[in-house]
Design an enzyme around this catalytic site. Structure first.
Site, short mmCIF file in Angstrom:
data_model
loop_
_atom_site.label_atom_id
_atom_site.label_comp_id
_atom_site.label_asym_id
_atom_site.label_seq_id
_atom_site.Cartn_x
_atom_site.Cartn_y
_atom_site.Cartn_z
N LEU A 65 0.81 -1.22 0.00
CA LEU A 65 0.00 0.00 0.00
C LEU A 65 0.84 1.27 0.00
CD1 LEU A 65 -2.91 -1.05 2.39
CD2 LEU A 65 -2.77 -1.22 -0.11
N ARG A 66 2.15 1.13 0.20
CA ARG A 66 3.14 2.20 0.01
C ARG A 66 3.04 3.36 1.00
NH1 ARG A 66 6.31 -1.15 -2.66
NH2 ARG A 66 5.89 -1.38 -4.89
N ASN A 96 7.31 -2.87 3.89
CA ASN A 96 8.45 -2.16 3.30
C ASN A 96 8.04 -0.72 2.97
OD1 ASN A 96 6.79 -3.21 1.26
ND2 ASN A 96 8.49 -3.54 -0.17
N ASP A 154 9.34 -8.74 3.31
CA ASP A 154 9.08 -8.80 1.88
C ASP A 154 9.75 -7.65 1.14
OD1 ASP A 154 7.71 -10.08 -0.39
OD2 ASP A 154 6.77 -8.12 -0.54
N HIS A 181 9.98 -13.53 1.63
CA HIS A 181 10.48 -13.24 0.30
C HIS A 181 11.82 -13.95 0.22
CE1 HIS A 181 11.47 -10.31 -3.09
NE2 HIS A 181 12.64 -10.85 -2.82
N ASP A 307 0.58 -9.91 -4.91
CA ASP A 307 1.79 -9.10 -4.80
C ASP A 307 1.59 -7.76 -5.52
OD1 ASP A 307 4.32 -8.19 -4.19
OD2 ASP A 307 5.37 -9.51 -5.59
N HIS A 311 3.86 1.41 -8.65
CA HIS A 311 4.97 2.35 -8.83
C HIS A 311 4.50 3.52 -9.69
CE1 HIS A 311 8.11 -0.04 -6.95
NE2 HIS A 311 7.70 -1.10 -7.64
#
Length: 426
Positions: A65-66, A96, A154, A181, A307, A311
């Site tokens: 989800l950034r 991450n 991940d 990962h 996944d 971007h």
């Protein structure tokens, strides 16, 4: 308050269509039958399904989800809306982010944002180690108390066997999962796509299959030694499938997922040096793709996860040498898999729903995953009859980095219901 969903179908395990009606009472499924219309209409909100498939809401245990840190790529709000548009009612967000939620304070900040912004159920992962580096373990017990779904680094593999061993010891004690990962950095050699005939054709550095499989082999033995639940993210190679199959036969508590793009595409589909086809793990060979399908069918691979990795547009329009790894998938997964595997007779509808909803729920002990009386009213309706074209301008995601734009598919999401409330309607 009651909601009656009329004029919908489901498939039994023999693959036969069954017309049904589903009655919801607040956030639970109250009744399922062929004629539930006798309920007092003054007390019921009626939804006409128009012949759509009704299914338990899809569950995706692997999305990015950034937020925080990369909100130009995606946000909790946009990513959860993309999930709803794809028929997903529960998603699990990778850690991450920037900052990495490796303390209770950082984790609780993300949880607060999820509570205000998410339109579907969002479960947040915590990292295995501080800063996603293969060194110091996080406080698993504290993060679990704060609401952590499970633990993963991940985006990067845990490079030190001793660190992974200690993480699994803690996970076994805390009755939680280590979600991996798998990537041995010492075997990367700067690779940007699968090491095969297409990397040679385009003169690009390749990623060896053993980069993934070697770390899985290490980790299943660590899982056996510790008794921890070890879950493998985005399996991509035939060697990995073989290692996981052997581990399961040995009674090791290992589970695994595969992505739609690894089931649908191989290196031979890559048209040139374009970042849109750059993903990690990369698209592998045709033999790998066949092994993944076989592994899913025989139970070696437990379920499907997208996944979803958004971007920025300019980032992905670069060469594979500089573009970031990643492909989005929340809004296209069901329709692509239904069109290319169920309509072609490779999978049954029951299998697809099992892999996209029931099995993820069972594997991680989540609510939902079943269309049954007493279950949560997390549901999705899909139009199986009309063809549509995947159109990036209709995405709820902020990102468009997928090679599936322009593909014609069936199975568009018509309605998504979370906790008895409509969160997406076509």
């Amino acid at each position: 308050m009651y909601t009656l969903i009329k004029n919908v179908i489901r498939f039994n395990h023999q693959g036969q269509e069954q017309p049904i009606e589903v009655l919801l009472k607040e956030d639970k499924i109250e009744a399922i039958g062929t004629t539930l219309s006798a309920v007092n209409s003054n007390e019921v909100n009626i939804i006409d399904g128009k012949g759509a498939l009704i299914a338990p809401g899809l569950i995706d245990v692997h999305v990015h989800l950034r937020e925080p840190g990369f909100t130009y790529k995606e946000t909790i709000q946009s990513g959860s809306m993309a999930a709803a548009r794809g028929g997903f009612t529960t998603i699990c967000a990778m850690p991450n982010t920037n900052p990495v939620p490796d303390t209770v304070e950082k984790f609780e900040a993300i949880q607060a944002k999820i509570k205000t912004d998410a339109v579907v159920n969002v479960l947040q992962y915590a990292p295995i180690t501080e800063g996603l580096r293969s060194e110091k373990l996080v406080d698993q017990a504290g993060l679990l108390k704060a609401g952590a779904f499970a633990f993963t680094n991940d985006g990067v593999g845990v490079q030190t066997a001793g660190t992974m061993y200690l993480a699994m010891v803690e996970a076994a004690k805390n009755k939680t999962a280590i979600v991996a990962h798998t990537e041995d950095d010492s075997l990367l050699f700067g690779g940007v796509m699968h090491q095969g005939k297409m990397s040679q054709k385009y003169d690009l550095p390749g990623i060896l299959s053993i980069t993934e499989a070697a770390q899985i082999a290490r980790d299943v033995l660590l899982s056996e030694a510790t008794g921890a639940h070890y879950h493998v993210c985005h399996v991509s190679t035939k060697e990995s499938v073989r290692v996981i199959r052997d581990a399961k036969k040995a009674g090791i508590h290992v589970t695994a997922e595969v992505t739609p793009h690894h089931l649908l595409l191989s290196e031979e589909d890559i048209p040139g040096d374009t970042g849109i086809y750059k993903m990690n793990p990369p698209l592998r060979g045709e033999a790998d793709k066949a092994a993944l399908i076989e592994g899913l069918l025989d139970g070696t691979i437990d379920f499907i996860a997208t996944d979803h990795a958004p971007h920025g547009k300019e980032e992905k329009e670069a060469s594979m040498l500089t573009a970031p790894f990643g492909i989005i998938g929340s809004e296209t997964a069901f329709s692509l898999l239904y069109t290319h595997f169920v309509k072609t007779g490779i999978f049954t509808m029951s299998q697809l729903i099992d892999w996209m909803s029931t099995k993820p729920a069972d594997t991680f002990g989540l609510a939902g995953g079943r269309l049954a009386v007493g279950e949560k009213a997390d549901l999705a309706l899909f139009n199986l009859n009309d063809k549509m074209t995947i159109d990036a301008t209709e995405f709820a995601s902020l990102a468009t980095n997928t090679p599936f734009i322009g593909w014609e598919v069936y199975g568009e999401t018509m309605l998504t219901i979370v906790n008895g409330q409509v969160v997406y309607s076509k």
